[in-house]
Design a protein around this motif. Structure first.
Motif, PDB file in Angstrom:
ATOM      1  N   VAL A   1      -5.062  -1.697  -6.938  1.00 26.14           N
ATOM      2  CA  VAL A   1      -6.223  -2.589  -6.913  1.00 26.14           C
ATOM      3  C   VAL A   1      -7.407  -1.873  -6.274  1.00 26.14           C
ATOM      4  CG1 VAL A   1      -7.113  -4.750  -5.944  1.00 26.14           C
ATOM      5  CG2 VAL A   1      -4.759  -4.652  -6.786  1.00 26.14           C
ATOM      6  N   LEU A   2      -7.106  -1.064  -5.257  1.00 26.44           N
ATOM      7  CA  LEU A   2      -8.128  -0.284  -4.560  1.00 26.44           C
ATOM      8  C   LEU A   2      -7.560   1.095  -4.260  1.00 26.44           C
ATOM      9  CD1 LEU A   2      -8.879  -3.086  -2.004  1.00 26.44           C
ATOM     10  CD2 LEU A   2     -10.631  -2.199  -3.550  1.00 26.44           C
TER      11      LEU A   2
ATOM     12  N   GLU B   1     -14.706   8.753   6.745  1.00 24.35           N
ATOM     13  CA  GLU B   1     -14.678   7.733   5.702  1.00 24.35           C
ATOM     14  C   GLU B   1     -14.154   8.344   4.393  1.00 24.35           C
ATOM     15  OE1 GLU B   1     -15.142   4.535   5.934  1.00 24.35           O
ATOM     16  OE2 GLU B   1     -15.549   4.706   8.067  1.00 24.35           O
ATOM     17  N   PRO B   2     -13.131   7.760   3.801  1.00 24.87           N
ATOM     18  CA  PRO B   2     -12.646   8.272   2.514  1.00 24.87           C
ATOM     19  C   PRO B   2     -13.567   7.836   1.373  1.00 24.87           C
ATOM     20  CG  PRO B   2     -11.410   6.318   3.141  1.00 24.87           C
ATOM     21  CD  PRO B   2     -12.360   6.602   4.278  1.00 24.87           C
TER      22      PRO B   2
ATOM     23  N   PHE C   1      -8.725  12.262   8.925  1.00 27.68           N
ATOM     24  CA  PHE C   1      -8.490  10.891   8.487  1.00 27.68           C
ATOM     25  C   PHE C   1      -9.419   9.859   9.123  1.00 27.68           C
ATOM     26  CE2 PHE C   1      -4.414  13.092   7.870  1.00 27.68           C
ATOM     27  CZ  PHE C   1      -4.300  12.909   6.499  1.00 27.68           C
TER      28      PHE C   1
ATOM     29  N   PHE D   1      -8.451   5.018  -2.202  1.00 31.27           N
ATOM     30  CA  PHE D   1      -9.307   5.816  -1.315  1.00 31.27           C
ATOM     31  C   PHE D   1      -8.794   7.250  -1.286  1.00 31.27           C
ATOM     32  CE2 PHE D   1      -9.275   1.455   0.152  1.00 31.27           C
ATOM     33  CZ  PHE D   1     -10.624   1.168   0.311  1.00 31.27           C
TER      34      PHE D   1
ATOM     35  N   LEU E   1      -4.951   6.816  -0.365  1.00 31.47           N
ATOM     36  CA  LEU E   1      -4.406   5.491  -0.023  1.00 31.47           C
ATOM     37  C   LEU E   1      -4.607   4.569  -1.229  1.00 31.47           C
ATOM     38  CD1 LEU E   1      -3.354   3.304   2.011  1.00 31.47           C
ATOM     39  CD2 LEU E   1      -5.749   2.927   2.639  1.00 31.47           C
TER      40      LEU E   1
ATOM     41  N   CYS F   1      -4.015   0.684  -2.459  1.00 32.91           N
ATOM     42  CA  CYS F   1      -3.644  -0.702  -2.158  1.00 32.91           C
ATOM     43  C   CYS F   1      -3.411  -1.390  -3.497  1.00 32.91           C
ATOM     44  CB  CYS F   1      -4.766  -1.427  -1.413  1.00 32.91           C
ATOM     45  SG  CYS F   1      -5.161  -0.700   0.187  1.00 32.91           S
TER      46      CYS F   1
ATOM     47  N   TRP G   1      -9.194  10.955   0.786  1.00 29.14           N
ATOM     48  CA  TRP G   1      -9.710  11.869   1.806  1.00 29.14           C
ATOM     49  C   TRP G   1      -9.599  13.281   1.231  1.00 29.14           C
ATOM     50  CZ3 TRP G   1      -6.855   7.573   3.229  1.00 29.14           C
ATOM     51  CH2 TRP G   1      -7.345   6.784   4.272  1.00 29.14           C
TER      52      TRP G   1
ATOM     53  N   SER H   1       0.851  -1.200   0.000  1.00 26.80           N
ATOM     54  CA  SER H   1       0.000   0.000   0.000  1.00 26.80           C
ATOM     55  C   SER H   1       0.879   1.240   0.000  1.00 26.80           C
ATOM     56  CB  SER H   1      -0.953   0.010   1.204  1.00 26.80           C
ATOM     57  OG  SER H   1      -0.238   0.187   2.404  1.00 26.80           O
TER      58      SER H   1
ATOM     59  N   LEU I   1       0.400   5.365   1.044  1.00 25.60           N
ATOM     60  CA  LEU I   1      -0.433   6.436   1.591  1.00 25.60           C
ATOM     61  C   LEU I   1       0.248   7.765   1.288  1.00 25.60           C
ATOM     62  CD1 LEU I   1      -2.867   7.375   3.381  1.00 25.60           C
ATOM     63  CD2 LEU I   1      -1.285   7.267   5.331  1.00 25.60           C
TER      64      LEU I   1
END
Lengths: 186, 159
Positions: free
Chosen positions: A157-158, A170-171, A167, A160, A96, A98, A162, A78, A80
């Motif tokens: 793959v994923l 929920e992003p 933080f 998010f 973020l 992943c 903000w 991941s 960030l």
């Protein structure tokens, strides 16, 4: 919002992808996590480059090969992007990502062997002027392996986003297909 | 027992907590004003549910760099994430204070990098690679020129 290279970024309510990409391209570092052989996460601050196909490129010295060893055992990683110092971005949020990573087998000593590697090298040189020491007479003798590099490619793959630095909130999920589309149009 | 870790972390207004989460990936979330307990090594952590954090191995990273990516400071604490009541807690398991800045530390890093890179090359039967210094120096000169020009003609001023 304006990128460090001077590009204007749209910041209206529907521009999550553009804002997220601006963060990924302009934050000086991101927190990059790989998984150690005992299953624990290992996190380092690194500089990453967003490629036109939406992947991220990171390089590590063979003097610090642990990231590559970890990835070869477990490709889940991941990144960030949460530290805006020096980015010139305001307001600043976080992203973020992943993904799955591949650590190349070859050792790179000529970073111009591909445009992507040259671009990452240029980015790091621009962002970290004092790294010039590593190619000085003393730097070459003290740290000969600093420029012997392993390329790491991360496929998201994923994702998010903000929008603020709250933080615990929920992003928003990032549409990675759209992210790739926007990155391709850079 | 965790006094030293607490002292180091207190130098940073924010830390990053990493654990495992969604689809088995590591997930990191920044924490403002961390409340690290020097007695227990525990720290309450706020994590959004969308990253699906799970109890298990975790770490805390605090780092700093200036506008030019210099003056780097990095502190790490190993630990695990646990669910407690309605929230999450980071529990420390190991802490090694960072090496003090200075020549000795640089020298140790240089030796460690030499050892590590020699092992890496030897294990793969590779010779010492030849760096393309000409290109690297050219890139450095270009970046220096760009910085100089950016200082004299700030682009944002025209937008």
């Amino acid at each position: 919002m304006t990128g460090s290279a001077g590009q204007p970024w749209v910041t209206d309510g529907g521009s999550t992808i553009h804002d997220a990409l601006a963060i990924m391209e302009n934050y000086r570092t991101c927190e990059f996590t790989t998984v150690f052989r005992d299953g624990t996460p290992q996190t380092w601050p690194v500089s990453a480059l967003v490629l036109r196909d939406g992947r991220l490129l990171i390089c590590t010295s063979i003097g610090f090969p642990q990231k590559a060893f970890n990835i070869r055992r477990n490709p889940r990683v991941s990144l960030l992007f949460s530290e805006p110092t020096g980015s010139g971005l305001s307001p600043s949020g976080a992203v973020l990502i992943c993904g799955t990573a591949v650590a190349e087998g070859r050792v790179i000593a000529d970073m111009t062997t591909s445009p992507e590697l040259a671009a990452l090298t240029q980015t790091v040189i621009e962002r970290q002027p004092a790294s010039k020491f590593m190619s000085s007479f003393l730097g070459r003798r003290l740290f000969p392996s600093y420029y012997w590099r392993i390329a790491i490619y991360v496929t998201p793959v994923l994702g998010f986003h903000w929008r603020t630095r709250e933080f615990a909130a929920e992003p928003e999920s990032l549409d990675l297909k759209e992210l790739r589309h926007v990155a391709a149009g850079k | 027992m965790w006094q030293l870790a607490s002292e180091w972390l207190s130098r940073f207004p924010e830390v990053v907590v990493t654990a495992f989460g969604i689809e088995g990936h590591p997930v990191s979330v920044r924490q403002h004003s961390p409340r690290y307990d020097a007695q227990t090594g525990e720290m309450p952590v706020r994590l959004p549910t969308s990253v699906a954090p799970v109890a298990g191995p975790a770490n805390v990273l605090a780092h700093y760099h200036d506008e030019n990516l210099w003056d780097l400071q990095i502190v790490r604490v190993k630990g695990r994430l646990e669910r407690r009541d309605e929230g999450w807690i980071f529990i420390s398991t190991a802490f090694t204070p960072p090496s003090p800045a200075g020549f000795k530390s640089r020298w140790q890093m240089a030796k460690a990098m030499r050892r590590s890179s020699s092992r890496y090359l030897a294990a793969r039967g590779l010779d010492r690679p030849k760096v393309n210094w000409t290109v690297l120096k050219s890139m450095q000169r270009q970046a220096q020129l760009d910085r100089h020009l950016a200082g004299r003609f700030p682009r944002n001023g025209f937008e």
